[in-house]
Design a protein around this motif. Structure first.
Motif, PDB file in Angstrom:
ATOM      1  N   HIS A   1      -7.078  -3.189   5.788  1.00 59.44           N
ATOM      2  CA  HIS A   1      -6.584  -4.281   4.943  1.00 59.44           C
ATOM      3  C   HIS A   1      -7.484  -5.511   5.057  1.00 59.44           C
ATOM      4  CE1 HIS A   1      -3.864  -7.298   3.270  1.00 59.44           C
ATOM      5  NE2 HIS A   1      -3.924  -7.958   4.410  1.00 59.44           N
TER       6      HIS A   1
ATOM      7  N   GLY B   1      -2.985  -0.876  -3.471  1.00 60.44           N
ATOM      8  CA  GLY B   1      -4.015   0.061  -3.053  1.00 60.44           C
ATOM      9  C   GLY B   1      -3.416   1.317  -2.478  1.00 60.44           C
TER      10      GLY B   1
ATOM     11  N   TYR C   1       0.827  -1.203   0.000  1.00 60.29           N
ATOM     12  CA  TYR C   1       0.000   0.000   0.000  1.00 60.29           C
ATOM     13  C   TYR C   1       0.868   1.264   0.000  1.00 60.29           C
ATOM     14  CZ  TYR C   1      -3.819  -3.100   1.496  1.00 60.29           C
ATOM     15  OH  TYR C   1      -4.756  -4.096   1.588  1.00 60.29           O
TER      16      TYR C   1
ATOM     17  N   HIS D   1     -10.599  -4.887   3.038  1.00 56.57           N
ATOM     18  CA  HIS D   1     -10.210  -4.902   1.622  1.00 56.57           C
ATOM     19  C   HIS D   1     -10.049  -6.340   1.135  1.00 56.57           C
ATOM     20  CE1 HIS D   1      -6.934  -3.941  -1.591  1.00 56.57           C
ATOM     21  NE2 HIS D   1      -8.118  -4.068  -2.136  1.00 56.57           N
ATOM     22  N   ASN D   2      -9.376  -7.163   1.914  1.00 56.80           N
ATOM     23  CA  ASN D   2      -9.174  -8.560   1.537  1.00 56.80           C
ATOM     24  C   ASN D   2     -10.463  -9.364   1.526  1.00 56.80           C
ATOM     25  OD1 ASN D   2      -6.523  -8.683   0.825  1.00 56.80           O
ATOM     26  ND2 ASN D   2      -5.794  -9.687   2.673  1.00 56.80           N
TER      27      ASN D   2
ATOM     28  N   TYR E   1     -13.817  -5.950  -0.769  1.00 57.31           N
ATOM     29  CA  TYR E   1     -14.264  -4.576  -1.005  1.00 57.31           C
ATOM     30  C   TYR E   1     -13.145  -3.783  -1.686  1.00 57.31           C
ATOM     31  CZ  TYR E   1     -18.236  -5.521   2.037  1.00 57.31           C
ATOM     32  OH  TYR E   1     -19.388  -6.035   2.591  1.00 57.31           O
ATOM     33  N   PRO E   2     -13.382  -3.251  -2.886  1.00 58.47           N
ATOM     34  CA  PRO E   2     -12.332  -2.518  -3.603  1.00 58.47           C
ATOM     35  C   PRO E   2     -12.071  -1.116  -3.058  1.00 58.47           C
ATOM     36  CG  PRO E   2     -14.363  -2.459  -4.856  1.00 58.47           C
ATOM     37  CD  PRO E   2     -14.623  -3.352  -3.672  1.00 58.47           C
ATOM     38  N   ILE E   3     -12.994  -0.630  -2.247  1.00 59.88           N
ATOM     39  CA  ILE E   3     -12.822   0.664  -1.585  1.00 59.88           C
ATOM     40  C   ILE E   3     -13.394   0.546  -0.180  1.00 59.88           C
ATOM     41  CG2 ILE E   3     -14.935   1.547  -2.666  1.00 59.88           C
ATOM     42  CD1 ILE E   3     -13.625   4.344  -2.651  1.00 59.88           C
ATOM     43  N   VAL E   4     -12.658   1.055   0.795  1.00 53.34           N
ATOM     44  CA  VAL E   4     -13.017   0.894   2.210  1.00 53.34           C
ATOM     45  C   VAL E   4     -12.834   2.224   2.911  1.00 53.34           C
ATOM     46  CG1 VAL E   4     -12.593  -0.398   4.330  1.00 53.34           C
ATOM     47  CG2 VAL E   4     -12.125  -1.479   2.110  1.00 53.34           C
TER      48      VAL E   4
ATOM     49  N   SER F   1      -8.449   0.550  -4.166  1.00 51.68           N
ATOM     50  CA  SER F   1      -7.546  -0.418  -4.772  1.00 51.68           C
ATOM     51  C   SER F   1      -7.088   0.033  -6.148  1.00 51.68           C
ATOM     52  CB  SER F   1      -8.227  -1.789  -4.887  1.00 51.68           C
ATOM     53  OG  SER F   1      -9.242  -1.757  -5.878  1.00 51.68           O
TER      54      SER F   1
ATOM     55  N   TYR G   1      -9.731   6.835   3.652  1.00 51.25           N
ATOM     56  CA  TYR G   1     -10.263   5.691   2.917  1.00 51.25           C
ATOM     57  C   TYR G   1      -9.173   5.030   2.080  1.00 51.25           C
ATOM     58  CZ  TYR G   1     -10.758   9.095  -0.958  1.00 51.25           C
ATOM     59  OH  TYR G   1     -10.531  10.050  -1.914  1.00 51.25           O
ATOM     60  N   LEU G   2      -9.447   3.806   1.653  1.00 44.39           N
ATOM     61  CA  LEU G   2      -8.544   2.987   0.863  1.00 44.39           C
ATOM     62  C   LEU G   2      -9.207   2.668  -0.465  1.00 44.39           C
ATOM     63  CD1 LEU G   2      -6.232   0.867   0.319  1.00 44.39           C
ATOM     64  CD2 LEU G   2      -7.566  -0.738   1.716  1.00 44.39           C
TER      65      LEU G   2
END
Length: 421
Positions: A151, A132, A47, A154-155, A158-161, A211, A208-209
């Motif tokens: 993380h 990401g 990341y 996300h794993n 979910y492509p965005i968190v 990917s 936010y995260l």
């Protein structure tokens, strides 16, 4: 006749409010009755923490240090800062703190969205590739498990968190506490309820995260409106991309304490909402009745209806007053109606503040007397949105930075709980 008209108008307004917000009862129930699924960490990913900073010398080192102290392995986590149109030593301080720094100068295309778009292009040209990207403002601070908890979600697919948004200067005054209570409400009632209801959550500002895979599906970063976070949310929902929420991923940001700083910020937000719905309103409506349609309905209801309901209430009050004066020179019924609406609204907002304060009391690091005071002033803060929203209809609004000065640490924030009121 006027009494009948007033009764119909009040009932119509109540029905409008019910239509706009009754569905959120689903989130309230889900957030309390649904079991909280604990996600496994799974395989590690690489990341980058991206920080858009403009003249943030006072706070950026603390954010970078909070990233450096994450429980997530440092070998899989880079910190990258875009020093955007800075006139102070933000870039030098960020480098000394251990970040990779890119310096941008563009006085025409200003704002966080443009700075991030430029930074993504620089990373691509430098062949820096990650699984990401975490998006932060320079005033943020991260709990030590923030990256790990994000993380995990996300794993889980979910492509965005988005994370749990707390405030590092919660109890400074009625303005900062008003912001803070609302953001906790967004996190733990709305986003937690959405997550447990298996519908899409919403990104709010920062923390936010996203990917790399999702960025590629979206055609790269192209979110340049005044509220790039709301634009990103709308784009994801229209495309059927589900946003996740990591309720154990806690981060903190600094809230304005000066009223005019708050006015300028909220003018930008509301103007940004108008921009987003001008572009995405029709596609969101088109999504209704299809897969992901409930998320689209939620998006449509979450922002603009409150503004239009408020305008309708004001128009109803003025109209009743004018009709009463024309009929009998009597404005008492209109004033009573306005006063009753204001009283009921105050009670509802106060109850929301009290509920949020009680449900999240372990995450609010203030003495009890301050907590009570914050609940009492929450309605005042929310009512100030009225004139700001009306001004946003007519005023030209440009992006301007909000100054940040609170240089603190996670441990210092949590020690405030033990300070006497």
């Amino acid at each position: 006749m006027l009494t009948l008209f007033g009764h119909i108008a009040r009932r119509s307004l109540a029905i409008a409010v019910l239509i706009c917000y009754a569905y959120q009862l689903r989130y309230f129930i889900a957030s309390h009755w649904k079991s909280r699924k604990v996600h496994d960490a799974g395989p590690l990913r690489d990341y980058a923490v991206l920080i858009a900073a403009r003249n943030e010398a006072a706070v950026i080192a603390a954010l970078i240090q909070s990233v450096k102290h994450q429980s997530y392995p440092a070998s899989h986590l880079d910190v990258i800062v875009v020093a955007d149109n800075c006139t102070d030593d933000t870039a030098d301080i960020a480098r000394e703190a251990g970040a990779v720094v890119y310096e941008r100068s563009n006085r025409q295309l200003v704002g966080k969205g443009y700075a991030l778009g430029w930074l993504f292009r620089q990373l691509e040209s430098d062949h820096r590739s990650y699984d990401g990207y975490f998006i932060f403002d320079a005033d943020n601070l991260l709990d030590e498990n923030f990256v790990l908890e994000m993380h995990k979600v996300h794993n889980a697919g979910y492509p965005i968190v988005t994370g749990y948004r707390n405030s590092k200067n919660f109890g400074d005054n009625w303005i900062s506490s008003g912001y803070a209570l609302w953001f906790l409400h967004e996190s733990q009632l709305l986003n937690r309820g959405r997550m447990h209801s298996r519908t899409s959550c919403m990104v709010s500002g920062t923390g936010y995260l996203i990917s790399q895979d999702l960025l590629e599906r979206l055609g790269g970063w192209h979110f340049f409106l005044l509220t790039e976070d709301i634009q990103l949310t709308a784009e994801c929902i229209v495309r059927g991309e589900k946003i996740g929420y990591a309720e154990r991923a806690v981060f903190y940001d600094e809230q304005p304490t000066h009223f005019m700083d708050s006015v300028h910020q909220r003018l930008r937000w509301i103007k940004g909402y108008f921009q987003v719905f001008k572009i995405y309103g029709e596609p969101l409506i088109g999504r209704l009745g299809k897969s992901g349609g409930f998320a689209a309905f939620d998006m449509l209801m979450s922002y603009l209806p409150a503004f239009f309901v408020m305008l309708a209430a004001m128009a109803m009050g003025v109209g009743m007053m004018a009709l009463n004066i024309a009929a009998a020179g009597n404005i008492s019924e209109a004033l009573t109606s306005i006063g009753l609406f204001a009283f009921k609204s105050t009670i509802v907002i106060f109850a929301l503040g009290v509920y949020t304060m009680i449900s999240e009391h372990k995450q609010i690091y203030m003495p009890i007397r301050k907590k009570i005071w914050c609940c009492l002033t929450f309605s005042i803060f929310m009512f100030t949105y009225g004139p700001i929203a009306i001004a946003a209809l007519f005023k030209q609004v440009n992006w301007t930075p909000v100054p940040h000065h609170v240089d603190t640490s996670i441990s210092a924030i949590k020690r405030q709980q033990n300070v006497k009121a």
